[in-house]
Enzyme design. Structure first.
Site, short mmCIF file in Angstrom:
data_model
loop_
_atom_site.label_atom_id
_atom_site.label_comp_id
_atom_site.label_asym_id
_atom_site.label_seq_id
_atom_site.Cartn_x
_atom_site.Cartn_y
_atom_site.Cartn_z
N LYS A 72 12.07 14.30 7.94
CA LYS A 72 13.00 14.15 6.82
C LYS A 72 12.24 14.01 5.49
O LYS A 72 12.53 14.71 4.53
CB LYS A 72 13.91 12.94 7.05
CG LYS A 72 14.93 12.74 5.94
CD LYS A 72 16.07 11.87 6.38
CE LYS A 72 15.71 10.41 6.42
NZ LYS A 72 15.77 9.72 5.12
N ASP A 92 19.73 13.38 5.87
CA ASP A 92 19.83 11.93 5.86
C ASP A 92 21.25 11.56 6.30
O ASP A 92 22.02 12.41 6.74
CB ASP A 92 19.52 11.38 4.45
CG ASP A 92 20.62 11.71 3.45
OD1 ASP A 92 21.47 12.58 3.76
OD2 ASP A 92 20.64 11.11 2.37
#
Ligand code: SF4
Length: 211
Positions: free
Chosen positions: A120, A138
């Protein structure tokens, strides 16, 4: 969800959100990297408050290393998980100096080799700092993807893979921030603001909240 619908969703979102940028304050790629590491399970606002004091004092790998663990923790102790984040930040600074000449590397593989940097975070840096067409899933993007039907999946990676296929090329670079900001301010977790949502008629969420 089909390509035409996806195209229209992103066309409308990009009008509603004309400046799709990160809300993490930074003046360099390194500052962004450290802010993203600090932002895991924390708010951008909280991170900005901490980095507003930290960066004027230390905003390079060597300057942060010079603070040491206790010195760094003094600046970031208002952020959740600050102890393990401080350890990761220092280890990342060390590796940046030893392996990458003090610069933030530009490849996914190199980024993910940094302590505290997972897929991420690497995606955020690749997209925000280097303009790559990546999407960092997210909590906001995970929710928006699943609700709208743009990217349904049980894991962030599954949602990311679906989004990479459905997001039109023209919106690929901005998709990450368009979806995050839409999720943060309109398609919020508890009670989505469907009444004021520009993609209400295109969204496939069965639990839409309309007055
Ligand atoms: S209509 Fe509601 S659920 Fe769908 S994207 Fe908009 S805010 Fe989210």
């Amino acid at each position: 969800m089909n390509k035409e619908k996806s195209e229209e969703i992103f066309r409308r979102l990009s009008i509603a959100i004309p400046a799709p940028k990160t809300e993490l304050n930074h003046n360099s790629v390194f500052e962004l990297l450290i802010a993203v590491i600090l932002s895991a399970q924390a708010t951008d606002k909280g991170v900005n408050i901490a980095t507003a004091k930290l960066y004027p004092v230390a905003n390079t790998p060597s300057a942060i290393l010079a603070l040491g663990i206790e010195g760094l923790e003094r600046y970031i102790k208002t952020i959740g998980l600050y102890h393990s984040k401080a350890k990761n930040v220092l280890a990342t600074c060390e590796r940046l100096i030893e392996v990458y000449g003090g610069e933030v590397p530009r490849t996914r593989e190199a980024l993910e080799s940094l302590p505290g940097v997972g897929r991420k975070t690497a995606n955020v840096i690749l997209n925000t700092a280097f303009g790559e067409p990546t999407i960092a899933v997210d909590t906001h993007i995970f929710r928006v993807g699943n609700r709208t039907g743009l990217g349904r999946g049980k894991t962030p990676l599954a949602v990311e893979n679906k989004l990479m296929k459905i997001v039109p090329k023209a919106y690929m670079k901005d998709a990450h921030h368009l979806l995050i900001l839409h999720g943060r301010y309109t398609c919020v977790a508890r009670k989505p603001k469907c009444d004021e949502c520009v993609i209400l008629d295109l969204c496939e969420f069965k639990g839409k909240v309309v007055a």
